[in-house]
Design a protein around this motif. Structure first.
Motif, short mmCIF file in Angstrom:
data_model
loop_
_atom_site.label_atom_id
_atom_site.label_comp_id
_atom_site.label_asym_id
_atom_site.label_seq_id
_atom_site.Cartn_x
_atom_site.Cartn_y
_atom_site.Cartn_z
N LEU A 55 -19.19 -103.94 17.81
CA LEU A 55 -19.89 -103.17 16.77
C LEU A 55 -18.95 -102.37 15.88
CD1 LEU A 55 -22.70 -101.62 19.00
CD2 LEU A 55 -23.12 -103.17 17.09
N ALA A 56 -17.67 -102.39 16.18
CA ALA A 56 -16.74 -101.48 15.52
C ALA A 56 -16.66 -101.73 14.01
CB ALA A 56 -15.36 -101.60 16.14
N GLY A 57 -16.54 -100.64 13.24
CA GLY A 57 -16.38 -100.75 11.80
C GLY A 57 -16.66 -99.42 11.11
N ALA A 58 -15.86 -99.09 10.10
CA ALA A 58 -16.06 -97.85 9.34
C ALA A 58 -17.39 -97.88 8.60
CB ALA A 58 -14.91 -97.66 8.36
N ASN A 59 -17.96 -96.71 8.36
CA ASN A 59 -19.26 -96.58 7.71
C ASN A 59 -19.26 -97.21 6.32
OD1 ASN A 59 -21.77 -95.83 6.80
ND2 ASN A 59 -21.50 -93.64 7.19
N ASP A 66 -9.97 -98.09 -3.30
CA ASP A 66 -9.16 -99.21 -2.79
C ASP A 66 -8.72 -98.94 -1.35
OD1 ASP A 66 -9.41 -100.60 -5.14
OD2 ASP A 66 -7.46 -99.97 -5.95
N LYS A 67 -8.37 -97.68 -1.07
CA LYS A 67 -7.94 -97.31 0.27
C LYS A 67 -9.08 -97.48 1.27
CE LYS A 67 -5.93 -93.46 2.90
NZ LYS A 67 -5.46 -92.05 2.83
N TYR A 68 -10.30 -97.08 0.87
CA TYR A 68 -11.43 -97.16 1.80
C TYR A 68 -11.85 -98.61 2.02
CZ TYR A 68 -15.43 -95.62 4.49
OH TYR A 68 -16.31 -95.40 5.53
N LYS A 69 -11.72 -99.45 0.99
CA LYS A 69 -12.05 -100.87 1.15
C LYS A 69 -11.10 -101.51 2.16
CE LYS A 69 -13.20 -103.10 -2.79
NZ LYS A 69 -13.23 -103.41 -4.24
N LYS A 70 -9.85 -101.11 2.16
CA LYS A 70 -8.90 -101.62 3.15
C LYS A 70 -9.31 -101.18 4.56
CE LYS A 70 -4.92 -101.91 0.03
NZ LYS A 70 -3.63 -101.31 -0.37
N LEU A 71 -9.81 -99.93 4.67
CA LEU A 71 -10.28 -99.44 5.97
C LEU A 71 -11.52 -100.21 6.42
CD1 LEU A 71 -10.20 -97.40 8.31
CD2 LEU A 71 -11.57 -95.86 6.89
N LEU A 72 -12.46 -100.45 5.50
CA LEU A 72 -13.65 -101.24 5.83
C LEU A 72 -13.24 -102.60 6.38
CD1 LEU A 72 -15.99 -100.52 2.77
CD2 LEU A 72 -16.35 -99.77 5.13
N SER A 246 -19.07 -95.08 -6.32
CA SER A 246 -18.39 -96.13 -7.09
C SER A 246 -18.97 -97.49 -6.70
CB SER A 246 -16.87 -96.06 -6.90
OG SER A 246 -16.48 -96.34 -5.58
N GLU A 247 -18.12 -98.46 -6.39
CA GLU A 247 -18.61 -99.81 -6.06
C GLU A 247 -19.51 -99.81 -4.83
OE1 GLU A 247 -16.74 -104.25 -5.08
OE2 GLU A 247 -15.40 -102.57 -5.53
N GLY A 248 -19.30 -98.84 -3.94
CA GLY A 248 -20.11 -98.74 -2.73
C GLY A 248 -21.58 -98.50 -2.99
#
Length: 285
Positions: A55-59, A66-72, A246-248
């Motif tokens: 189930l793991a994954g960032a919210n 760009d940084k958060y997309k890499k985390l996702l 933004s894109e989210g």
């Protein structure tokens, strides 16, 4: 007594799965970050587990820099890769891996069963790569099932809890046009679907975990307003969400119209088939 190992066990779904299967007599072990990052520890845990739930994954509801997309991406693909590598390395392979995906894999042009067409955006490509990674564990010894989640609605957490405050204050309303599809699942049905797939050896590959009757954002809004007896006249303009996420914002302003054909074909019975019954059950006193 069978053992279930769960990554992402501290999240809303993971916590409920842990309690649900513990009450059914399973031994449930969280795959902590410390275990994930230590190959030997992870292999030791996987080697002693009958079932692995990933189930793991960032919210996903966040501002997509760009940084958060890499985390996702890394929080999903890298974690899944570590689990799959461990499954493929150990002698006593688990009988089943249930890995997570999302209905965001589909485009928003049609009603989709599991054979529906995919989108070409970031979220869809993320889901596609996530699923491909999980399927690398599929073998004679290990069955792989992919659960494409709709929005999970349950008490005391998750998406519904975040929605309730403005609605209780009479400040709830549609998002954007309100016409975008909203595919959801009651938490109780989701938990029962895990049990169903674990017990059904014919259940493999991708499953849509959504209620049989999808709604729209407007349908959700009206159901919340009716049950809470609050007005729903204040819409949230799409440009406000774009400024915040933004894109989210696409997660909220776009929508996928999804049906759970494979689960129903296998005989799974949903208790909460539409948004009205779901909201009424979750919010009744």
């Amino acid at each position: 007594m069978k053992t279930i190992a769960i990554s992402g066990a501290s999240g809303f779904v993971g916590t409920n799965l842990k309690d649900y299967f513990t009450n059914l007599g399973y031994k449930v072990i969280p795959i902590s970050r410390d275990i994930l990052n230590k190959k030997d520890k992870l292999e030791e845990l996987i080697n002693s587990s009958n079932i692995v739930i990933n189930l793991a994954g960032a919210n996903i509801i966040n501002r997509w820099t760009d940084k958060y997309k890499k985390l996702l991406y890394s929080s999903r693909i890298d974690t899944t890769s570590k689990i799959v590598n461990a499954i493929n390395s150990v002698e006593n392979k688990p009988e089943l891996l249930i890995s997570t995906s999302a209905v965001g894999i589909y485009d928003n042009q049609f009603i989709h069963d599991e054979d529906g067409s995919y989108s070409n955006d970031f979220l869809s490509k993320l889901c596609q790569d996530w699923e491909k990674e999980a399927l690398k564990a599929n073998s004679f010894n290990t069955r792989v099932a992919i659960f494409r989640f709709g929005i999970v609605l349950g008490k005391d957490g998750g998406a519904l809890q975040k929605m309730l405050t403005p609605f209780k204050l009479g400040l709830g309303g549609i998002i954007g046009s309100g016409k975008q599809a909203f595919s959801f699942i009651h938490l109780e049905d989701l938990l029962n679907a895990y049990k169903f797939v674990i017990e059904n050896s014919n259940a493999n590959l991708a499953f849509n975990l959504t209620a049989p009757t999808p709604t729209t954002n407007k349908g959700l809004t009206l159901a919340l307003g009716k049950t809470l007896k609050r007005p729903t006249i204040l819409p949230v303009p799409e440009f406000i969400l774009n400024l915040i996420f933004s894109e989210g914002a696409k997660v909220l302003t776009d929508g996928q119209n999804v049906i759970p054909k494979k689960l129903q074909d296998l005989g799974f019975e949903f208790k909460y088939k539409n948004i009205e019954d779901t909201i009424e059950n979750l919010l009744k006193n």
